[in-house]
Design an enzyme around this catalytic site. Sequence first.
Site, PDB file in Angstrom:
ATOM      1  N   CYS A   1       1.200  52.397  64.715  1.00 34.54           N
ATOM      2  CA  CYS A   1       2.440  53.113  65.040  1.00 34.54           C
ATOM      3  C   CYS A   1       2.179  54.611  64.984  1.00 34.54           C
ATOM      4  O   CYS A   1       2.204  55.290  65.990  1.00 34.54           O
ATOM      5  CB  CYS A   1       3.536  52.749  64.055  1.00 34.54           C
ATOM      6  SG  CYS A   1       4.297  51.157  64.361  1.00 34.54           S
TER       7      CYS A   1
ATOM      8  N   GLU B   1      -0.179  55.918  62.222  1.00 38.24           N
ATOM      9  CA  GLU B   1      -1.034  56.046  61.061  1.00 38.24           C
ATOM     10  C   GLU B   1      -2.242  56.944  61.311  1.00 38.24           C
ATOM     11  O   GLU B   1      -3.052  56.696  62.201  1.00 38.24           O
ATOM     12  CB  GLU B   1      -1.515  54.659  60.605  1.00 38.24           C
ATOM     13  CG  GLU B   1      -0.376  53.718  60.232  1.00 38.24           C
ATOM     14  CD  GLU B   1       0.236  52.961  61.405  1.00 38.24           C
ATOM     15  OE1 GLU B   1       0.816  53.616  62.304  1.00 38.24           O
ATOM     16  OE2 GLU B   1       0.127  51.741  61.437  1.00 38.24           O
TER      17      GLU B   1
END
Lengths: 789, 269
Positions: A435, A437
Site C-alpha cells: 500500500c 510501506e
Amino acid sequence: MTDRIKNLREQSLNAVNCISAERALLVTELYQSGVDQEVSVPVMRALTLEHILKHKHLCINEGELIVGERGPAPKACPTYPEITVHSLEDLDILDSRKKVSFKVDGQTRKIYKEKIIPFWSGKSNRDRIMQAMDQDWKDGYKAGIFTEFQEQRAPGHTVAGEKIWQKGMLDLIEEIRDTRSAIKWDTDPDAKAKSEELKAMEIAAKAIILFANRYAEALEELDKKEIRNSKLEIQKSEIADLARICRQVPAYAPQTFHEALQHYWFIHLGVITELNPWDSFNPGRLDQHLYPFYRREIDTGTLTKECAIELLQSFWIKFNNHPAPPKIGVTALESNTYTDFSLINLGGVKSDGSDGVNELTFLILDVIEEMRLVQPSSMVQVSRKNPDSLIERSLRITKTGLGQPSYFNTDAIIEELVRQGKDIVDARNGGASGCVEAGAFGTEAYILSGYFNLSKILEITLHNGFDPRTQKQIGPASGNPASFSSFGKLMKAYQQQLNHFIDIKIKGNNAIHSIIAESMPAPFLSLIIDDCISKGIDYNAGGARYNTTYIQGVGLGSITDSLTALKYHVFDKKTISMKGFLEALEMNFRDYDEFRVELIYHTPKYGNDEDYADDQAKHVFEMFFEAVDGHPTSIGGVHRINMLPTTSHIYFGSVIGALPDGRKAKQPLSEGISPFQGADTKGPTAVLNSAAKIDHLKTGGTLLNQKFSPDFFEGEEATGKLTALIRSYFRMNGHHIQFNVVSAETLKDAQKHPEKYRDLIVRVAGYSDYFNDLGEDLQNEIIRRTEQG
Amino acid sequence: MIKGLIFDIKRFAVHDGPGIRTTIFFKGCPLSCGWCHNPESRSTDPQPSVKHLAMDGKLFEQEEVTGKEMTVDELLHEVERDRIFFEESGGGVTLSGGEPLHQPDFCTSLLKTLKENELHTALDTTGYASAKEIARVSPYTDLFLFDLKIMDDKEHMKYTGVSNKIILDNLRTLQEKGKEIIIRFPVIPGITDTPSNISSMIDFLSPFHHFTISPFEVHLLPYHAAAKNKYHRFRMEDKMESGIEVTKDRLMELKALFEKTGFRIKVGG
C-alpha cells in the site's frame, strides 16, 4: 494499443478467477515421498520449488511477448497448503461468494478432499502458529485488537533491487559457492545451517533456470509445429526469439530491454511460486532499472519506442493475470481483493541523490494510462529534485478516475529509512510497496505483521479491560472510567491498555518469526535480497541487510475524534458525565439523537486543522510509536510502525460497539490517517495540515486518501493547483497522498448496473480495485466519500 | 482593536484569483443584486437562521448565527495556516463578500497587515466605494477582482439598487494607475447577457488594452440557482425566476465575442 495487446488485455480481463490444485498436488506429492525426512528444511523447500517448476503445466498465451504463468492458465490461482489448508467449506465459499470469487471445479474439490486436506491438516504453518500462541494472544486476536499477516501467507514483503537487473542466476550460483567454500567449519557454530541454506539457494537458482529452459523447449516445439503462412510469419520469428530469450535469462544477466522484462518475470514467478508472500513482490524502480537497456537499444536502433511500449504492455498483462491467493475462512473481511499489491515505482532520485526521472518514466505513465488495469498498481515518487511535469503528467491519469498513480514523498521516505539506521544510498534506492510501506529495495525484509485496532483499545479502556463483544476480561484493570478526574487519567489508562496489547502482539510476532525461520525458509527469495547469500542466512531468518517488522495502526481519525469527544464533553465543557456518555454508547445512541447530533456536528474533529482535536492524533500516534518502535525481533530485526488499513478498518469497525465520536456500533472506522468519512469540513488544505501534525518520519508509511469529484480537475489551472497541493503536503513531510476521482452518481449507477462498469476502478486504500469486486459496504463507503468530495 | 464582521472563511479557494487561496467573506453590501449567491452577505448585522442537519435520514434543526466579529490578528492567524500552500501555488488571500469596502477601515487595515506579512492579496469588489477608499486600499492590493455587471445606469439601478457611475469611475482610475485587474462578469440570462449590455461593456473595456502588456482578463461567471435555499433560509425574497440557466453554448458564444476583441476569457473564474 496494438491488436495483439488488445487481445491479450481482453483475455486477461475475461479470464475467470479459479483455484488450481496443481501446486498443492505437486507439493503434497513431494512431501508424501518422504524426502523431507532425508534433507534439511531449507533444502526441502528448494526441492519443493524445483519439483513444482519441473512438473507444472506450461502456459503460453497467443501473441504474448513475455511468457510464464504461476498457474496453468491466466488467473488460475494456486494454493499453498504448507502455509494454510483450505477446507472444503472454504472452497465452496470461494466458489459461490458474490465478491472476489474463485471458481472451484469438481476435480479440484476431489483432489482437496482426497489428498490435500488429509495430508496437511494440522501440519500447515498456520496450525503451527496457532498452536504456539498463548491465551493472551488468542484473546486479543479473537477480540479484533490485532490481525496476523503470517497466519495465511508467508512473510515476503520486499521488492527487487538493482542487483537482479545486472546479474544472472549463474552469477548468483558462483557467489553462493564462494560463500559456501569460505564457511569456517571449525569456528562457526552455524556452519551447518549456513551450508544447508546455501545449498538450498543453489537448488532454487537452478530450478528457475530449468523452468526457463522448459519454456524455451516448448517455444521451440511451437516454432516447429506452426504451419508457415504469411499471416503467422511475424509471430513465428517472435516465437523463435522468445525461445532464445528463455535460454538466456534468467541464467545470464539480461542484455536487451526484452530480456530484462522476461528476466524479471521469471524471478517474479519464482518468488510467488515458492511461497505466497505478503505483499506481492515487484520490480520496484522500473523506470530506473530499465533505462540503461532502453537507452542502449534506442541509440543503437535495435529497439523502437513502439516496441518498448508493446513489451511493457505485455509485461503489464502478466501482472493482471495473477490475482492474490485467496484466504481461508468465512471472514475474508480483513483483506478481500484480487489485487496482489505489486506497486511499480516511478520517479524519485538515483542512488547519488540526483533527479531520477527519465524518458522511460513518461513512457511507462503512457502505458499505465492506456492499459487501465488494476494490476500492477503504480505510484510516482516525488522528490523536490523532480520536475513538476512528473506530477502534472501523473495527475492527468489520476483525473481519468483510474485511481493510479498515487503520490509518494521520496525525500520523506529517505529520511524515514535513514532514521531507522539505513545507509543513505540504500535508502535512496528504496521506495514504497504494497500500500504505502517504505523499504530499502533489494536489501530489506520489511514484514507486515498485522493491523492494530487503535479504537478497540479505547473500547477496552472504557470497560476497564473488559471486551463487551467476546464478554471477557482481556486487558488489565486500568480503572473505572467514571472515576477519572481528568482527561489525562483517561489517556494514561488508554496507554496502559495499548502497551499491554502491543506487548502481546510483539511477543506473538517473535514466536511466529522463529517458527517461520525454522520451518518455512524461502531460499529463492533469499537469492534476490542482499545480504542473504553473503551471510548464508535465509530471508525469513534475518538474512537481509535490514530486517524490519511492522505493526500497522488503523483508524487514526476514529480514535482521535473519540478521545476528543470525551475530552470536550466530559472534561472541558462538562455537557455530560462519563457515566452518562458510557450509557449513550451502551445504548448505541438509541434515544440519544440530540446528543449524537452534537457529537457529529458540533464537536471538534480531526481533519480540520484544529489543534484541539489534532492534539489527540499526535498523542495517540506518539504512544503507539513509543510502544512499538525499537523493540527487537527474534530474527535480528526491529519493530516499527506504519499507519495503513488496506480494508481492515471495515473488519475492525465490525468488532467495536458505538464510539464516542458518534459512530454507531459495527460501522467502519476511518481509514489510514484520513479523517473520519465526512468529518473534514474545511477543505483539503486543512486535512493535509492535520495529517502533517503527526511525525511521518517516525513511520514506515502513512496513507492519506483525498477525494475529488472529477469536475474539480476541469480547467487548465486545476492541475497546477493540485501539483501545489501535493508539493505543500510533501514539504510538511507527508508520506503519501492519493486521489479518488469518481462521481457519486457514476458509482451508484455502477452498483445498480455492475455489468456496465466492468472496468470501473476506484482507489480503495493504498491500492485500486474494480468497484464491482468490492463488498457492498465498502462500495457504500466509497460512494459516501465521493459525495463529500 | 478594530473588528470586522466576517461571515465565512473559505480555505482552498481555487476560483478567487491565482493559486490556492483563503477567501475571507465580509458581511454587508450596498448592492442588492437579485442574482446574488450570497444573500446572507447583504445585511450589515449578524443574522440568526435555522439550519437543517441530517443524521440517519432524519433532519435536526439548529440555530445558527451568520456573521462574526473578528480582529485583523485573528484573521491573519487563520490565513497563515495555509501559507505553505500559497507559496507552492502562487496563491494568497482574497477579500470578498458582501462588499469588503463597505467596512473600509477594517478592510484597509487587514490588507495592510497581509502585505506586511508578505502575502499576495486580492480584493473581490463591486467597485461601489468612494474614490478615497479605493485609493486607500490600492497600495495593499495586488489584484482587483472587479465586478462589472450592467453598463446602462438605469438598468444598473433597477437590478442592483445603485448607480454604476462611481463603479465605472473607480475602474477607470485603477486602470490608469496600472493596477492589476480582472473583470468578473456575472452572466445573468435576460439581464446582463443582452446584446446591448455586452457590446457596451466591450466598448468600455477596449481602451484598457492600451495599459496592459498581456491581454486584459475577463471572467464570465454563469448564473446558477445554487443559492435558492439560502434565500429561503434567511427569509429573503428570491427575485430570480426559477429555471433560468446559462447554456454552455451561450457561454461559448460570449467567450468568442470577448475574445474577438482581444480579451482573455475564463469561464467560471
